[in-house]
Design an enzyme around this catalytic site. Sequence first.
Site, PDB file in Angstrom:
ATOM      1  N   ASN A   1       0.903  -1.009  -0.109  1.00 51.45           N
ATOM      2  CA  ASN A   1       0.004   0.008  -0.017  1.00 51.45           C
ATOM      3  C   ASN A   1       0.841   1.156  -0.001  1.00 51.45           C
ATOM      4  OD1 ASN A   1      -1.917   1.965   0.541  1.00 51.45           O
ATOM      5  ND2 ASN A   1      -2.496   1.341   2.559  1.00 51.45           N
ATOM      6  N   TRP A   2       1.150   1.824  -1.186  1.00 50.20           N
ATOM      7  CA  TRP A   2       2.095   2.839  -1.337  1.00 50.20           C
ATOM      8  C   TRP A   2       1.382   4.131  -0.684  1.00 50.20           C
ATOM      9  CZ3 TRP A   2       4.167   2.395  -7.092  1.00 50.20           C
ATOM     10  CH2 TRP A   2       4.766   1.302  -7.281  1.00 50.20           C
ATOM     11  N   LYS A   3       0.187   4.180  -0.573  1.00 49.56           N
ATOM     12  CA  LYS A   3      -0.298   5.523   0.099  1.00 49.56           C
ATOM     13  C   LYS A   3      -0.101   6.613  -0.594  1.00 49.56           C
ATOM     14  CE  LYS A   3      -0.109   3.502   4.816  1.00 49.56           C
ATOM     15  NZ  LYS A   3      -0.253   3.524   6.149  1.00 49.56           N
TER      16      LYS A   3
ATOM     17  N   HIS B   1      -9.602   1.292   4.655  1.00 55.15           N
ATOM     18  CA  HIS B   1      -8.271   1.591   5.397  1.00 55.15           C
ATOM     19  C   HIS B   1      -8.831   2.308   6.554  1.00 55.15           C
ATOM     20  CE1 HIS B   1      -4.533   2.755   6.240  1.00 55.15           C
ATOM     21  NE2 HIS B   1      -3.966   1.669   5.782  1.00 55.15           N
TER      22      HIS B   1
ATOM     23  N   GLU C   1      -7.062   4.985   7.542  1.00 55.14           N
ATOM     24  CA  GLU C   1      -6.873   6.413   7.108  1.00 55.14           C
ATOM     25  C   GLU C   1      -7.920   6.729   6.417  1.00 55.14           C
ATOM     26  OE1 GLU C   1      -3.014   5.746   5.609  1.00 55.14           O
ATOM     27  OE2 GLU C   1      -2.209   5.264   7.758  1.00 55.14           O
TER      28      GLU C   1
ATOM     29  N   GLU D   1      -5.788  -4.773  10.332  1.00 54.93           N
ATOM     30  CA  GLU D   1      -4.895  -3.679  10.758  1.00 54.93           C
ATOM     31  C   GLU D   1      -5.162  -3.080  11.904  1.00 54.93           C
ATOM     32  OE1 GLU D   1      -2.761  -2.800   6.648  1.00 54.93           O
ATOM     33  OE2 GLU D   1      -4.329  -1.352   7.071  1.00 54.93           O
TER      34      GLU D   1
ATOM     35  N   GLY E   1       2.025   2.472  10.583  1.00 54.06           N
ATOM     36  CA  GLY E   1       3.100   3.660  10.646  1.00 54.06           C
ATOM     37  C   GLY E   1       3.497   4.107  11.796  1.00 54.06           C
TER      38      GLY E   1
ATOM     39  N   SER F   1       2.873  -1.971  10.544  1.00 52.88           N
ATOM     40  CA  SER F   1       4.618  -1.992  10.710  1.00 52.88           C
ATOM     41  C   SER F   1       5.130  -3.370  10.307  1.00 52.88           C
ATOM     42  CB  SER F   1       4.542  -1.787  12.131  1.00 52.88           C
ATOM     43  OG  SER F   1       4.298  -0.209  12.342  1.00 52.88           O
TER      44      SER F   1
ATOM     45  N   GLY G   1       2.613  -1.062   4.202  1.00 54.62           N
ATOM     46  CA  GLY G   1       2.601   0.508   4.010  1.00 54.62           C
ATOM     47  C   GLY G   1       4.014   0.765   3.701  1.00 54.62           C
ATOM     48  N   GLY G   2       4.733   1.499   4.759  1.00 58.26           N
ATOM     49  CA  GLY G   2       5.780   1.982   4.555  1.00 58.26           C
ATOM     50  C   GLY G   2       6.850   1.153   3.748  1.00 58.26           C
TER      51      GLY G   2
HETATM   52  P1  PGA Z   1       2.621   0.222   7.650  1.00 58.34           P
HETATM   53  O1  PGA Z   1       1.079   0.564   6.937  1.00 58.34           O
HETATM   54  O2  PGA Z   1       3.099  -0.892   7.067  1.00 58.34           O
HETATM   55  O3  PGA Z   1       3.327   1.571   7.048  1.00 58.34           O
HETATM   56  O4  PGA Z   1       2.388   0.401   9.049  1.00 58.34           O
HETATM   57  C1  PGA Z   1       0.189  -0.264   6.560  1.00 58.34           C
HETATM   58  C2  PGA Z   1      -1.057  -0.038   5.953  1.00 58.34           C
HETATM   59  O5  PGA Z   1      -1.491   1.077   6.372  1.00 58.34           O
HETATM   60  O6  PGA Z   1      -1.664  -0.610   5.264  1.00 58.34           O
END
Ligand code: PGA
Length: 264
Positions: A9-11, A95, A97, A180, A186, A226, A247-248
Amino acid sequence: MRKKLVVGNWKMNLIQPQAVSLVEALVRKIAVTDAVEVAVCPPYTSIGAVAQALKGTKISVGAQNVFWKDSGAFTGCVSAPMLADAGCKLCIVGHSETRGRFGKLEIDADDVGYFAETDKTVNQKIKALLYHSLMPILCVGETLAEREAGNTDDVIRRQLEGALAGVDCSELGCFSVAYEPVWAIGTGQVCDSKEASRVCGMIRKTLAGMYDQETADAIRILYGGSVKGSNSKELFSQPDIDGGLVGGASLDPDDFATIVLSAV
Ligand code: PGA
């Protein structure tokens, strides 16, 4: 036996040339075998370029969000048939977010409403994606306050039931869930692997109650929050974790390749 699935997930990161360089590096590093399925979800603006760069490889492209109507006067929205046309095979939905639930609030509290996705809109998005044969990755998870109040399982059950209201088991051909925990996204604070597996098992049990065991057993349940090359093997070796939503670490080709290989 469920095939493991690892999704990046590149956001809101990377412009097109950077996105293409990243997937070119991934293709060099990841020899995707039949043992694991891999996908990346760039921002809308890079989906076409990434789909083009991944043509002929086994890495799929997905989106991070969708609107539930096919077309019309919905300024700024992107529909499921548009995603399919751009080369997407899957889409993240719900998600934390986009639901406006942030692990460590970095945006002004007044702006949180901008991200106001609800169980009802998540449900409409899932129906639109399934109708257009795109695989939804439904994100569910509790905030730290909900966990500390002992409400983790109730919150997740409510999210699952809301997201899948009115969805028949015959429509769930290609569907997956990502557990999640909001506090783990994050933050570098990964959920303990045994606890993550317990929650994923509870999700499967809930799905079995809503549908039947066979349907629940076919659904991939991922862990996200994470995930890194240093913890993915431990997470993916748990009996109820079928892969990861990353994500990251998915922005780093070396780390993402390590994560994918640890799922094999
Ligand atoms: P993260 O994000 O790996 O940076 O914690 C995961 C996600 O939001 O899908």
